[in-house]
Structures are given as C-alpha cells and as structure tokens.
Design a protein around this motif. Structure first.
Motif, short mmCIF file in Angstrom:
data_model
loop_
_atom_site.label_atom_id
_atom_site.label_comp_id
_atom_site.label_asym_id
_atom_site.label_seq_id
_atom_site.Cartn_x
_atom_site.Cartn_y
_atom_site.Cartn_z
N LEU A 1 0.82 -1.21 0.00
CA LEU A 1 0.00 0.00 0.00
C LEU A 1 0.86 1.27 0.00
CD1 LEU A 1 -2.79 -1.00 2.55
CD2 LEU A 1 -3.20 -0.25 0.19
N LEU A 2 1.87 1.29 0.85
CA LEU A 2 2.72 2.48 0.94
C LEU A 2 3.51 2.71 -0.35
CD1 LEU A 2 3.97 2.09 4.60
CD2 LEU A 2 2.65 4.03 3.70
N VAL A 3 3.97 1.63 -0.96
CA VAL A 3 4.67 1.77 -2.24
C VAL A 3 3.70 2.26 -3.31
CG1 VAL A 3 5.84 0.51 -4.09
CG2 VAL A 3 6.45 0.07 -1.70
N GLY A 4 2.50 1.70 -3.33
CA GLY A 4 1.50 2.13 -4.31
C GLY A 4 1.10 3.57 -4.15
N ALA A 5 1.17 4.09 -2.93
CA ALA A 5 0.81 5.48 -2.66
C ALA A 5 1.97 6.44 -2.93
CB ALA A 5 0.37 5.63 -1.21
N GLY A 6 3.12 5.92 -3.32
CA GLY A 6 4.27 6.78 -3.61
C GLY A 6 4.96 7.32 -2.37
N ALA A 7 4.81 6.63 -1.24
CA ALA A 7 5.38 7.12 0.02
C ALA A 7 6.79 6.59 0.29
CB ALA A 7 4.48 6.74 1.19
N VAL A 8 7.26 5.65 -0.54
CA VAL A 8 8.49 4.92 -0.23
C VAL A 8 9.61 5.28 -1.20
CG1 VAL A 8 9.51 2.64 0.10
CG2 VAL A 8 7.11 3.04 0.70
N LYS A 9 10.80 5.53 -0.63
CA LYS A 9 11.99 5.78 -1.44
C LYS A 9 12.89 4.55 -1.50
CE LYS A 9 15.99 8.90 -1.82
NZ LYS A 9 16.67 10.06 -1.21
N ARG A 10 12.92 3.77 -0.40
CA ARG A 10 13.84 2.63 -0.31
C ARG A 10 13.20 1.48 0.44
NH1 ARG A 10 19.47 2.63 -0.79
NH2 ARG A 10 20.56 0.86 0.17
N LEU A 11 13.41 0.27 -0.05
CA LEU A 11 12.91 -0.95 0.59
C LEU A 11 14.07 -1.82 1.05
CD1 LEU A 11 10.00 -2.38 -1.62
CD2 LEU A 11 9.81 -1.42 0.67
N ILE A 12 13.98 -2.32 2.28
CA ILE A 12 14.94 -3.30 2.80
C ILE A 12 14.11 -4.49 3.26
CG2 ILE A 12 16.77 -3.73 4.49
CD1 ILE A 12 17.05 -0.65 4.75
N ILE A 13 14.05 -5.54 2.44
CA ILE A 13 13.11 -6.64 2.72
C ILE A 13 13.75 -8.00 2.44
CG2 ILE A 13 11.03 -5.28 2.32
CD1 ILE A 13 10.85 -6.50 -0.48
N GLY A 14 13.11 -9.02 3.01
CA GLY A 14 13.54 -10.39 2.79
C GLY A 14 12.53 -11.18 1.98
N GLY A 15 11.81 -10.50 1.10
CA GLY A 15 10.77 -11.14 0.29
C GLY A 15 9.42 -10.53 0.60
N GLY A 16 8.39 -11.06 -0.05
CA GLY A 16 7.06 -10.52 0.20
C GLY A 16 6.00 -11.16 -0.68
N SER A 17 4.78 -11.20 -0.15
CA SER A 17 3.65 -11.70 -0.92
C SER A 17 2.37 -11.39 -0.17
CB SER A 17 3.75 -13.22 -1.15
OG SER A 17 3.32 -13.93 0.00
N LEU A 18 1.26 -11.63 -0.83
CA LEU A 18 -0.04 -11.57 -0.18
C LEU A 18 -0.58 -12.98 0.03
CD1 LEU A 18 -1.68 -8.53 -2.02
CD2 LEU A 18 -0.37 -8.58 0.10
N ASP A 19 0.38 -13.89 0.25
CA ASP A 19 0.06 -15.28 0.57
C ASP A 19 -0.81 -15.88 -0.54
OD1 ASP A 19 -0.18 -17.69 1.94
OD2 ASP A 19 -0.48 -16.75 3.87
N ARG A 20 -1.92 -16.50 -0.19
CA ARG A 20 -2.76 -17.20 -1.18
C ARG A 20 -3.39 -16.25 -2.19
NH1 ARG A 20 -8.64 -18.34 1.54
NH2 ARG A 20 -9.13 -18.51 -0.66
N PHE A 21 -3.34 -14.95 -1.93
CA PHE A 21 -4.02 -13.98 -2.80
C PHE A 21 -3.11 -13.45 -3.91
CE2 PHE A 21 -6.17 -14.01 1.27
CZ PHE A 21 -7.46 -14.32 0.88
N GLY A 22 -1.83 -13.78 -3.87
CA GLY A 22 -0.98 -13.39 -4.98
C GLY A 22 0.22 -12.55 -4.59
N PRO A 23 0.90 -12.00 -5.59
CA PRO A 23 2.11 -11.23 -5.35
C PRO A 23 1.81 -9.81 -4.87
CG PRO A 23 1.62 -11.24 -7.69
CD PRO A 23 0.61 -12.15 -7.03
#
Length: 301
Positions: free
Chosen positions: A60-82
């Motif tokens: 949501l935050l990325v979609g809203a244009g609020a994020v400059k940098r991501l530090i993550i170990g992966g990600g998904s919406l589980d059974r609902f998709g990427p």
C-alpha cells in the motif's frame, strides 16, 4: 498511567518524511494497517521501509508513492498473490531496494536490539542474494570476514536500527507491556532494534493482568513510546486469536493493485477518501461483516 495512550493520527504526525520505518507482521497477518493508512492520509514521503516479509502494508505504501527505499527479505499476499505495487516499482526502478533473506533481516534486527554494530551470518555465503547485495545498493551493508578464533568465513552484516517501529499486538496495558500471541516472526527483534517503538493493540488490559503472567510479556513497557488502542487495526489482514483476514477485501485489493490506475482508485475510495480507520472499516466491511470474522473464543479461530 494513560500518558502513553495516543491516537494513530497523533503518532503518525510525529513521523518525519525520510524516516526509516519498520513494520511488524508478516504478509497478511498482523499488519499495522491503520498506521499505514494514516501515513498515506498525511502524505508522508521518501520513507525507507524494512521488513522480513513484506505484505499488504508495504505494498500500500509503495502504491501510494510514500516509499523511497525498501529493505526486505521477500514478500507476498500469501494465497491472494504477489505484491503488485512493489513488483511494479522495482520493474520501473521508481524506488531503491535491498533484497535479503528473511533470516538475515531478522539477524540484522537482532544486532540492533543487542546494541551491536554488526552480526555475522553463514547462510548468505555463495548465494545470489549476497552477490546482488555486494554489487548493488547493499554493498556498504555487508563485508566478508574471517573468524579470529577458527579462521572460518562469515558475512558481517550491518545492524538495522529503524527510526521508528510499528507493531500490532493482541494485548497491551496502558504502559506498553504487551503480549504477542501466535507466530512472532522477526517482530520482537525488530521492535527492540528501533529508536522509537509504537504498539498498536487490539485490547487494553489492566497492568495487574499482565503481572499475573509476566513470562507472556514479549515487549516490556520501558521500550514503548506510545500505545494506540485500535480494535480491528490490522483489518483486512488477520490477527491470531482475534479475527481472520477478509478474503473478499483482499481479493478486491489485488484486482485494483494490478495497475497504477486501479491502485489510485482503491486509495482514493478506501484510504484518502476516509477520515480515519473507523470510517474505513464502515466503508470496507461494516459491523456485521467484521463480527463474522471474529475468532471463536473457545476455539481461538
């Protein structure tokens, strides 16, 4: 006693643009959704987000244009998709990112929680993850080192110390002592590594109840700056022992997130177009539907 009780709007107003924000939860479980919505309503910008496994909140935050940098170990919406917004931002290079393993992110939070400047790990050796870090934006976060005792090879990783961490929990008292039921993932290490820690609680209980079983306290009060009491504050994601995720709303979000126009429509209707989290809950679900998601106290689900 209630000095730490704040509203989500009060707390979010103190988050400066450009802050490093750590978000608790995992994929579609225990996301601090009410906080994320308020960050978007208050139009925060240039945030760095860190998280072992990104989910709806970060997307949501990325979609809203609020994020400059991501530090993550992966990600998904589980059974609902990427995580469509994150993936689209990476494909268009509209943000910076560091890709780690979820374990290495947890280790980096652990180092921060312990007051260490770095922590060694072996699991990254000879991995593509390490290769990308060393030749990308994470080059200044890793070093190859040799153990001074055995000569073994390790990867030294710089500690993670977010400016502020938001963790959603089931139970807290007004002082900030809190319990996390069910899986905790990296959330304990993450919470204790941050300069500021904000707890969002489904239920506020008397401190005497906390004292009766002190061993169940995961985060002690002295680490907590503020407590936000917000039932259904993680909706539409789930909170173990409290309520299930809302499959219908998550499917709705995924359909909107497939393209930038759809994301904007979702944000305008459900976040920017609502005054607060209560207004969002009324618009997205309604009391009757929320009640149907509640866990059975006897069964826990």
């Amino acid at each position: 006693m209630t000095a730490k009780i704040k509203t989500v709007g009060e707390v979010v107003s103190s988050v400066p643009d450009g802050a490093h924000v750590a978000l608790g939860g995992f994929a579609i479980a225990r996301n601090p959704i009410a906080v994320v919505h308020e960050l978007i309503r208050q139009r925060k910008r240039d945030l760095t987000l860190s998280q072992a496994v990104a989910g709806l909140d970060t997307d949501l935050l990325v979609g809203a244009g609020a994020v400059k940098r991501l530090i993550i170990g992966g990600g998904s919406l589980d059974r609902f998709g990427p995580v469509h917004c994150i993936n689209r931002a990476r494909e268009t290079a509209s943000l910076e990112w560091e890709d780690w393993s979820s374990l290495s992110i947890c280790f980096r939070y652990l180092a921060g929680a312990l007051g260490l400047s770095f922590i060694p790990i072996k699991s990254l050796i000879a991995s593509e993850v390490l290769d990308r870090l060393e030749h990308g934006t994470g080059a200044d976060q890793v070093r190859r080192i040799e153990c001074p005792f055995t000569g073994e090879n390790y990867i030294a990783m710089r500690a993670l110390n977010p400016d502020i961490c938001f963790v959603h929990v089931q139970i807290a008292d007004a002082d900030g002592n809190c319990r996390i039921r069910g899986p905790r993932w990296d959330n304990e290490e993450q919470a204790k590594s941050a300069d500021r820690l904000i707890v969002v609680a489904e239920n506020i209980v008397d401190t005497d109840e906390i004292r009766r079983e002190p061993e169940r306290t995961i985060i002690p009060a002295h680490r907590v700056e503020a407590v936000i009491h917000l039932p259904f504050g993680a909706y539409p994601t789930s909170v173990f022992g409290c309520y299930d995720y809302d499959a219908a709303h998550l499917k709705l979000y995924v359909e909107h997130a497939r393209d930038a126009r759809g994301v904007r429509e979702y944000l305008d209707k459900y976040i920017i177009g609502t005054t607060d989290h209560a207004d969002f809950l009324d618009r997205a679900a309604g009391r009757e539907h929320l009640a149907s998601l509640k866990a059975n106290p006897a069964l826990g689900y």
